[in-house]
Design an enzyme around this catalytic site. Structure first.
Site, PDB file in Angstrom:
ATOM      1  N   GLY A  31      -5.050  47.543  23.962  1.00  0.00           N
ATOM      2  CA  GLY A  31      -5.334  48.376  22.790  1.00  0.00           C
ATOM      3  C   GLY A  31      -4.194  49.265  22.372  1.00  0.00           C
ATOM      4  O   GLY A  31      -4.340  50.072  21.445  1.00  0.00           O
ATOM      5  N   ALA A  32      -3.003  49.124  22.992  1.00  0.00           N
ATOM      6  CA  ALA A  32      -1.878  49.987  22.645  1.00  0.00           C
ATOM      7  C   ALA A  32      -1.342  49.698  21.245  1.00  0.00           C
ATOM      8  O   ALA A  32      -0.631  50.522  20.681  1.00  0.00           O
ATOM      9  CB  ALA A  32      -0.751  49.837  23.675  1.00  0.00           C
TER      10      ALA A  32
ATOM     11  N   ASN B  23       3.817  48.984  25.578  1.00  0.00           N
ATOM     12  CA  ASN B  23       4.547  49.898  24.713  1.00  0.00           C
ATOM     13  C   ASN B  23       3.818  51.225  24.537  1.00  0.00           C
ATOM     14  O   ASN B  23       2.610  51.338  24.743  1.00  0.00           O
ATOM     15  CB  ASN B  23       4.731  49.257  23.340  1.00  0.00           C
TER      16      ASN B  23
ATOM     17  N   ASP C  26       8.880  47.326  21.166  1.00  0.00           N
ATOM     18  CA  ASP C  26       7.716  46.586  21.664  1.00  0.00           C
ATOM     19  C   ASP C  26       8.077  45.743  22.868  1.00  0.00           C
ATOM     20  O   ASP C  26       7.598  44.621  23.036  1.00  0.00           O
ATOM     21  CB  ASP C  26       7.109  45.708  20.565  1.00  0.00           C
TER      22      ASP C  26
ATOM     23  N   LYS D 246      10.153  41.218  28.931  1.00  0.00           N
ATOM     24  CA  LYS D 246      10.187  40.980  27.490  1.00  0.00           C
ATOM     25  C   LYS D 246      11.491  41.473  26.872  1.00  0.00           C
ATOM     26  O   LYS D 246      11.930  40.946  25.854  1.00  0.00           O
ATOM     27  CB  LYS D 246       8.990  41.682  26.849  1.00  0.00           C
TER      28      LYS D 246
END
Length: 481
Positions: A99-100, A181, A226, A253
């Site tokens: 949910g970020a 993030n 992100d 990432k």
């Protein structure tokens, strides 16, 4: 994808039972990146699964009947959801949430632990501090609070969710996870301070019994790209300065491959495995990335061409380590984002407001969307690197002791690759896209591989591909005798 569980006879494919968690769609909101579920955990006759609305279910492996369930969400007014797999850690099962990305208020990340037998709540660890002036639920948050802007408004919950990438070391009794993030991406909107925003974009080790932090390592301080650190964490013993050492590894990432001592969190190696232009290198003394002029321009408000893109040098697809070769095998992304930080608009439930404007480099039938590669952990250099043409990486990878690598593609192919040199040895076309995890098992001395064909994941991954049916079919293949 809602958290349904199916039990199938491995030899015949016959469905034995299915479990419907009866999720509340509106309570689970709209999770980022499609309605997905990353799997189950199995322990002593129980199967554990999280449903999209944040409930953790323990069901009988024999019958599919529910044994217990626990509501893991602390605030159902916030856009929390659950899309990750639970992690067995000693006497508890641990689960995070997502949910970020969902609204500029987003959610406040945490992981929680529940008793394996009864479902009783054991502990909760928050990954970001509470609103200014509120009490700290765990003592480590006092340290984190010093790295957030003290002018931030109370409605900014911080993000830092743990939606994937757990691991557990029973010898150390440490459970590991990566965090996402911050929210919003543009931390200038919280205030003028230029701080790290712990514990977002970090790898964290907790004592599985108490939930207290053993160590943390932040991969991307003050992340504005992100660059979550939720990619799968892999435990292995690898040679470091000529001596085998127990480590934890992540192809992050942000484009760098991290090797950490899994007891202390000490950084042992951090080299880029994909093309990176947001940082020049990782400072091995501090563990911090040395940001480039490209990143400085981004923070100043310019639009930049960002490598890796916000899809990451590697996304959530699981990597695999083969101790026989000492190599880590992964599907990696190639490409950039045209990327700019922008003001966050009004919040509407179910919509993503990240504070960025991004377009991606095109993926066409004639371009490389990504690679399958065999990576040396300490150098991050590939022994071999095979392009994926015309599409982004699809499923996770599986490597067998016999030297085969299995993976799937969004266009429906399941392929086998020689793990020694990357040569494709076999393929089978399924009727839908493949982005699931291959698994291998044996029966009566014969080895098999099973994988699910059923397209899903972000719509951006499917952009430009043929019209692939959604599907949902389990395939099993026998390996040569």
């Amino acid at each position: 994808t809602w958290g349904y569980v199916y039990a199938v006879d491995a030899a015949t494919g016959k469905e034995l039972w299915r479990y419907d968690p009866k999720p509340d769609y509106f309570r689970g909101r709209h999770p980022c990146c499609d309605l997905v579920n990353r799997g189950v955990a199995v322990w002593k006759g129980k199967v554990f699964v999280a449903s999209v609305d944040g409930r953790l279910h323990a069901i009988s492996a024999a019958t599919g009947k529910k044994i217990w369930e626990a509501d893991t969400i602390t605030d159902h007014k916030a856009p929390y959801s659950s899309s990750g797999a639970p992690q067995i850690a000693g006497n508890v099962v641990v689960i995070g949430n997502s949910g970020a990305d969902m609204g500029h208020t987003a959610v406040r990340g945490y992981v929680a632990a529940y008793d394996l037998e009864t479902g009783a709540f054991k502990w909760r660890f928050y990954t970001v501090p509470p609103a200014v002036g509120k009490p700290y639920e765990n003592p480590e948050l006092a340290q984190a609070d010093k790295t957030w802007d003290s002018h931030r408004k109370p409605e900014y919950n911080g993000g830092g969710t743990a939606w994937d990438g757990f691991a557990y070391d029973p010898a150390l009794n440490l459970v590991y996870f990566g965090t996402a993030n911050a929210a919003p991406y543009d931390l200038r909107q919280l205030g003028p301070a230029k701080l790290d925003s712990l514990f977002t974009a970090s790898i964290i080790a907790l004592d599985a019994t108490t939930g207290r932090m053993a160590w943390y390592f932040q991969t991307t301080p003050r992340d504005s790209w992100d660059y979550d650190s939720v990619q799968k964490l892999i435990l292995a013993d690898v040679p470091v300065d000529g001596v085998n050492r127990p480590v934890i590894m992540q192809a992050c990432k942000n484009g760098f491959f991290y090797v950490l001592d899994r007891k202390s969190g000490k950084l042992l190696s951090a080299k880029n495995f994909s093309y990176v232009n947001w940082a020049s290198h990782i400072d091995m003394k501090t563990g911090r990335p040395v940001e480039s002029e490209v990143s400085k321009r981004l923070r100043a408000g310019e639009q930049i061409q960002l490598y890796p893109s916000i899809r990451g040098g590697k996304n959530w697809m699981h990597a695999a380590f083969n101790p026989n070769t000492g190599l880590l095998y992964a599907s990696t992304n190639e490409g950039y984002s045209n990327y700019k930080l922008i003001p966050v608009g009004p919040f509407k439930p179910g919509f993503r407001y990240q504070g960025v404007e991004a377009t991606y480099s095109p993926v066409t039938p004639d371009t490389v969307g990504g690679y399958i590669q065999a990576i040396d952990p300490m150098t991050a250099k590939p022994k071999w690197k095979v392009p994926i043409m015309g599409q982004l990486p699809g499923s996770a990878v599986l490597v067998t002791g016999g030297g085969l690598l299995f993976t799937g593609l969004h266009t429906g192919e399941v392929i086998a690759v020689d793990a020694d040199n990357g040569e494709q040895l076999w393929q089978f076309k399924t009727p839908s896209g493949v982005n699931a995890q291959p698994v291998t098992w044996t029966r009566n001395g014969r080895q098999y591989m099973t994988i699910l064909s059923g397209s899903g994941g972000t719509t951006s991954q499917r952009r430009g591909l043929p019209d692939i049916p959604l599907g949902g079919t389990l395939f099993t293949f026998a390996l040569p005798e």
